[in-house]
Enzyme design. Structure first.
Site, PDB file in Angstrom:
ATOM      1  N   SER A 219       0.822  -1.203   0.000  1.00  0.00           N
ATOM      2  CA  SER A 219       0.000   0.000   0.000  1.00  0.00           C
ATOM      3  C   SER A 219       0.863   1.264   0.000  1.00  0.00           C
ATOM      4  CB  SER A 219      -0.950  -0.039   1.197  1.00  0.00           C
ATOM      5  OG  SER A 219      -1.965   0.913   1.066  1.00  0.00           O
ATOM      6  N   ASP A 369     -10.441  -3.969  -5.104  1.00  0.00           N
ATOM      7  CA  ASP A 369      -9.866  -3.230  -3.978  1.00  0.00           C
ATOM      8  C   ASP A 369     -10.689  -1.962  -3.760  1.00  0.00           C
ATOM      9  OD1 ASP A 369      -8.323  -1.601  -2.270  1.00  0.00           O
ATOM     10  OD2 ASP A 369      -6.442  -2.403  -3.027  1.00  0.00           O
ATOM     11  N   HIS A 398      -8.188  -5.094  -0.377  1.00  0.00           N
ATOM     12  CA  HIS A 398      -6.982  -4.329  -0.031  1.00  0.00           C
ATOM     13  C   HIS A 398      -6.214  -5.064   1.054  1.00  0.00           C
ATOM     14  CE1 HIS A 398      -4.557  -0.701  -0.146  1.00  0.00           C
ATOM     15  NE2 HIS A 398      -4.508  -0.713   1.181  1.00  0.00           N
TER      16      HIS A 398
END
Length: 482
Positions: A219, A369, A398
């Protein structure tokens, strides 16, 4: 009144029946969508004109040769059938009994006064072959080495090759103020700041000069890793990288989280609270963030009011917290503070650096996501690059990608570990005689307690065996990970 002429309105029944039919069609549509997604192949986007690496193999040939899991596809756990389920479960479930490891922490003081918490596993006291790979790992927003997705990756990367691992050593870069790393500088970190990662790479290079080094990012940490690979270009000491759920277009991700959709609001609110909670301990007068010389100082009254007002906290948006914090103290160079959020997002966007990457890089993203949406994936930039491959998976959410059963020891099995290890191992195997050799030898000089390589310097402050990191820093407490 004659009963024969009585009239009972049928509108409520008609409305209820219509809503029931609409709900059935809605559920049926999503059921069909989930079932079809399970059998959708992973789409791979390659460079149109891939360049050969030093071993004569392009990233296209590397993926075709090594990444069997990308060909086999991903089948999400039947009980976590979509992106929201995968994402929320990744944030809310109890992973405290999984992948329990003890890191050795190295605290590094850098030249701007900041401190990096580098967690190493296995500890430095454990001797590995000189050419065993070293993998630098970047965590997500306000996370750290304690996060379940990080621990899971560390465990697998450090397993022997015979057990499906990489047989190496991992170093998790805990950014400033994260995972109990002391905050000693008047600024934090952001997707545009690579100083902490670069210092960690050079530090580990001095400890393991013969070891091939790689990078893995999650991320926000994936965004930092992408930018770093691009900034370093041909001189990058990392031999390759894998970036997972990377927000390659910061504007699309940030403004997408301002959507009024209830679940999107939940993600935005959670991320806002994570940022607010991470800086709250540093709002005391003695903190460098609260010092009058800090750019954050002018925003302190508003930030403190947020911590005291429940009404304001429940209406917070991620874009607002980024504007208050990241735009002002998300880095230490002369560009800060940024006047506008747009200016910061344009500067910190990792997608801008894809064309400059000169090491094999695999980006993996889930099309469902809910935080890093498919709209932010730069297919054109990937096709115009020379060393990057984008794998888009229909499911996974995610930082999820759970594929295990509902019960049992494999319940929290995560799929993305497999293509990560396959890709990195493929780079190692492609030319074992050259992978460990760096293009340029390090020129290390010592000045008292400080070590210098060029203009990059650090001082080792302490060595601490960190215990109790298996979920002790808030990840298992109900906040959405990023």
């Amino acid at each position: 009144m004659d009963p024969a002429f009585s009239f009972t309105p049928s509108y409520p029944k008609t409305i209820c029946k219509g809503l029931s039919i609409a709900l059935c069609f809605f559920l049926l549509y999503h059921l069909i969508l989930i079932i079809t997604q399970r059998w959708t192949k992973i789409k791979l986007t390659f460079p149109d004109k891939p360049r050969k690496s030093c071993n004569g193999e392009s990233v296209v040939e590397l993926v075709d040769r090594c990444c069997k899991s990308l060909k086999d596809g991903f089948r999400a756990s039947w009980w976590l059938p979509n992106g929201h389920a995968q994402t929320i479960y990744s944030a809310m479930a109890d992973f405290s009994k999984d992948d329990q490891i003890t890191y050795q922490r190295q605290l590094l003081r850098v030249t701007d006064g900041g401190t990096i918490g580098l967690d190493i596993y296995p500890p430095l006291s454990v001797t590995l072959p000189a050419n065993s790979p070293v993998v630098l790992i970047n965590h997500g927003l306000t996370g750290g080495s304690h996060e379940s997705y990080v621990r899971n990756m560390v465990v697998w990367l450090t397993k022997p090759v015979a057990q499906g691992g990489l047989g190496g050593r991992a170093g998790v870069v805990n950014f400033r103020g994260c995972a109990s790393t002391p905050l000693t500088s008047p600024h934090l970190y952001s997707t545009g700041s690579t100083m902490d990662l670069h210092t960690s790479v050079l530090y580990l290079s001095t400890l393991f000069p013969a070891a091939p080094m790689f990078g893995v990012g999650f991320s926000l940490g994936a965004a930092v890793m992408t930018r770093y690979l691009g900034e370093q270009g041909d001189y990058c000491r990392l031999k390759g990288g894998v970036v997972l759920c990377c927000p390659l277009d910061m504007k699309v991700v940030t403004y997408g989280l301002d959507s009024p959709h209830p679940l999107t609001r939940l993600y935005s609110l959670s991320m806002s609270h994570k940022i607010l909670r991470s800086i709250s301990p540093h709002l005391i007068p003695s903190s460098p963030l609260s010092h009058p010389t800090s750019h954050l100082h002018i925003h302190l009254p508003e930030i403190i009011s947020l911590t005291k007002s429940l009404r304001r906290r429940i209406t917070l948006k991620a874009s607002k917290m980024l504007e208050l914090v990241a735009c002002t103290v998300g880095g230490g160079n002369e560009l800060f503070p940024f006047e506008t959020l747009d200016g910061f997002l344009s500067w910190s966007c990792p997608g801008n650096w894809i064309a400059s990457i000169r090491r094999p890089t695999l980006a993996i993203s889930a099309l469902d996501d809910p935080i890093v949406s498919s709209a932010c994936l730069p297919y054109k930039a990937i096709r115009q690059s020379s060393h990057c491959v984008l794998a888009t998976v229909s499911q996974g959410g995610h930082l999820g990608w759970f594929e295990g059963p509902l019960v049992g020891k494999n319940k929290h099995k995560r799929w993305h570990v497999k293509p990560t290890i396959e890709f990195l191992r493929g780079i190692l195997d492609s030319n074992s005689t050259n992978v460990g050799k760096n293009k340029e030898q390090l020129l290390v000089r010592r000045e008292g307690d400080w070590t210098w390589i060029g203009e990059v310097g650090w001082m080792v402050l302490d060595e601490v065996d960190e215990k109790g990191w298996s979920g002790s820093e808030g990840e298992e407490g109900g906040e959405l990970s990023d």
